[in-house]
Design a protein around this motif. Structure first.
Motif, short mmCIF file in Angstrom:
data_model
loop_
_atom_site.label_atom_id
_atom_site.label_comp_id
_atom_site.label_asym_id
_atom_site.label_seq_id
_atom_site.Cartn_x
_atom_site.Cartn_y
_atom_site.Cartn_z
N THR A 311 0.70 -1.22 -0.05
CA THR A 311 -0.02 -0.09 -0.09
C THR A 311 1.08 1.23 -0.15
OG1 THR A 311 -1.82 -1.00 1.29
CG2 THR A 311 -1.73 1.15 1.33
N SER A 312 1.86 1.28 0.80
CA SER A 312 3.06 2.44 1.03
C SER A 312 3.47 2.57 -0.43
CB SER A 312 3.80 2.27 2.27
OG SER A 312 4.70 3.14 2.17
N LEU A 313 3.96 1.36 -1.23
CA LEU A 313 4.73 1.47 -2.63
C LEU A 313 3.74 2.15 -3.47
CD1 LEU A 313 7.09 1.07 -4.26
CD2 LEU A 313 6.34 -1.29 -4.49
N LEU A 314 2.31 1.50 -3.69
CA LEU A 314 1.43 2.27 -4.40
C LEU A 314 1.14 3.53 -4.37
CD1 LEU A 314 -0.84 -0.86 -4.66
CD2 LEU A 314 0.77 -0.20 -6.35
N ALA A 315 1.18 4.02 -3.03
CA ALA A 315 0.72 5.48 -2.79
C ALA A 315 2.09 6.34 -3.21
CB ALA A 315 0.51 5.74 -1.22
N SER A 316 3.18 5.77 -3.00
CA SER A 316 4.35 6.81 -3.14
C SER A 316 4.88 6.53 -4.58
CB SER A 316 5.60 6.42 -2.23
OG SER A 316 5.90 5.04 -2.55
#
Length: 368
Positions: A311-316
């Protein structure tokens, strides 16, 4: 005046037409609703309100029923839990499965809608409600059996007190033993079964006081039989893995109950050697179950950490591929892969982890 009535008439007709139109638009017809959702999502607000309300109510009722049924202290808790299960079922029936994967973005921006779960999670909620419904059925049956066992126990005690010869006393003792056996046969995972354990101790103590050595031998047999019954249920419950942490906990509880029965056999009691042999075997089984529970718990936690990293990777990650920091992104994906590779086979989340692992490795290869 006629003109005013005419205007009122047409106004009423228009209102009815609008209401009727909204009713048609909000019918549970997937193609129609999906088309409206793309062009005029505001018109589906009544459906969104209804879905949000039923989602929140379903979650609340499921949690309340789980608390009432699994932490029950009386039959009243079971009955109230059954009502909550039925209410949760009705709420879930109001949530269209085909629509769960679609996010009503505009509505959620305005009203902070509550649902975020997927079709798989929806099915899990239904399965959870189904299990609790079956559990309520088992609890009710067990409570009926407990009442019958208590009645038989009291009748046997009265019969023994009123006995005037050995034949009558032997008949009373046999009835007494039968009532005790009924108590040991109650499912130990039910409220009635746990209640019976307390009564069983008192019943066996009274029985031993009345029958002496004969009762002592019978008590040992009863304890061993009860331990074997717990062990059988534990073995059956552990079949067809993988199981969730909660399910492994239930299996472990059954093994501990079996061991507790065997530990009540005293060194000077007949059958003590057999009880100790069984106890050693059951302790080994309990250790294996605890190991599998820990593996399941670690796997679930690892998957949760991996999902948070995803989730963090997709958001960034920028939408423009040219702006992607490839080395940094590759390092993040490698971290996700490392987390997923810690998830052991034989756990409930292993298949899902393998799918994510395959996808992550493919993405990593694209960046290299």
């Amino acid at each position: 005046m006629p003109r005013i009535f005419g205007l009122l008439k047409w106004g009423l007709v228009g209102t009815v037409g609008i209401v009727g139109g909204l009713w048609v638009i909000n019918l549970p017809v997937p193609p129609l609703r999906q088309a409206i959702a793309k062009t005029a999502p505001i018109l589906l607000t009544p459906s969104y309100f209804n879905m949000d309300r039923n989602y929140r109510a379903a979650i609340a009722n499921v949690e309340q029923s789980d608390q009432l049924i699994n932490q029950a202290t009386s039959s009243a808790d079971i009955e109230l839990g059954a009502e909550k299960v039925q209410a949760a079922q009705k709420n879930l029936d109001q949530l269209p499965v085909w629509f769960l994967g679609y996010q009503p973005v505009r509505y959620c921006q305005w009203f902070s809608c509550g649902w975020r779960f997927t079709v798989d999670e929806f099915q899990q909620a239904r399965q959870r409600v189904g299990r609790m419904d079956a559990q309520v059925f088992q609890e009710r049956n067990a409570f009926t059996q407990l009442q019958q066992a208590e009645a038989s126990l009291n009748a046997a005690k009265a019969q023994h007190q009123q006995a005037t010869d050995d034949t009558q006393r032997q008949a009373a003792i046999a009835a007494w033993q039968s009532a005790i056996d009924q108590l040991t046969q109650l499912p130990p995972t039910t409220l009635a079964g746990r209640t019976a354990q307390t009564q069983l101790t008192a019943a066996q103590r009274d029985f031993q006081a009345v029958t002496g050595l004969q009762a002592s031998a019978q008590q040992t047999n009863t304890l061993i039989s009860a331990a074997k019954a717990f062990g059988k249920q534990a073995a059956e419950a552990s079949q067809n893995p993988p199981h969730t942490v909660t399910e492994w906990d239930a299996v472990a509880s059954l093994w501990r109950s079996a061991i507790a029965q065997l530990q009540r056999v005293q060194p000077d009691d007949a059958g003590y050697t057999e009880a100790q042999t069984l106890s050693a075997q059951y302790q080994s089984n309990l250790g294996q179950i605890n190991t599998r529970k820990q593996a399941e718990q670690a796997a679930v936690q690892a998957l949760e950490r991996a999902n948070r990293q995803i989730t963090s990777l997709l958001a960034s990650t920028p939408n423009d591929a040219a702006q992607v920091n490839r080395p940094q992104t590759a390092a993040q994906i490698q971290s996700i892969i490392n987390e997923l590779e810690t998830i052991q086979t034989g756990t409930t989340v292993h298949p899902q982890a393998q799918d994510l692992l395959k996808f992550a490795k493919a993405k990593l290869n694209e960046l290299q």
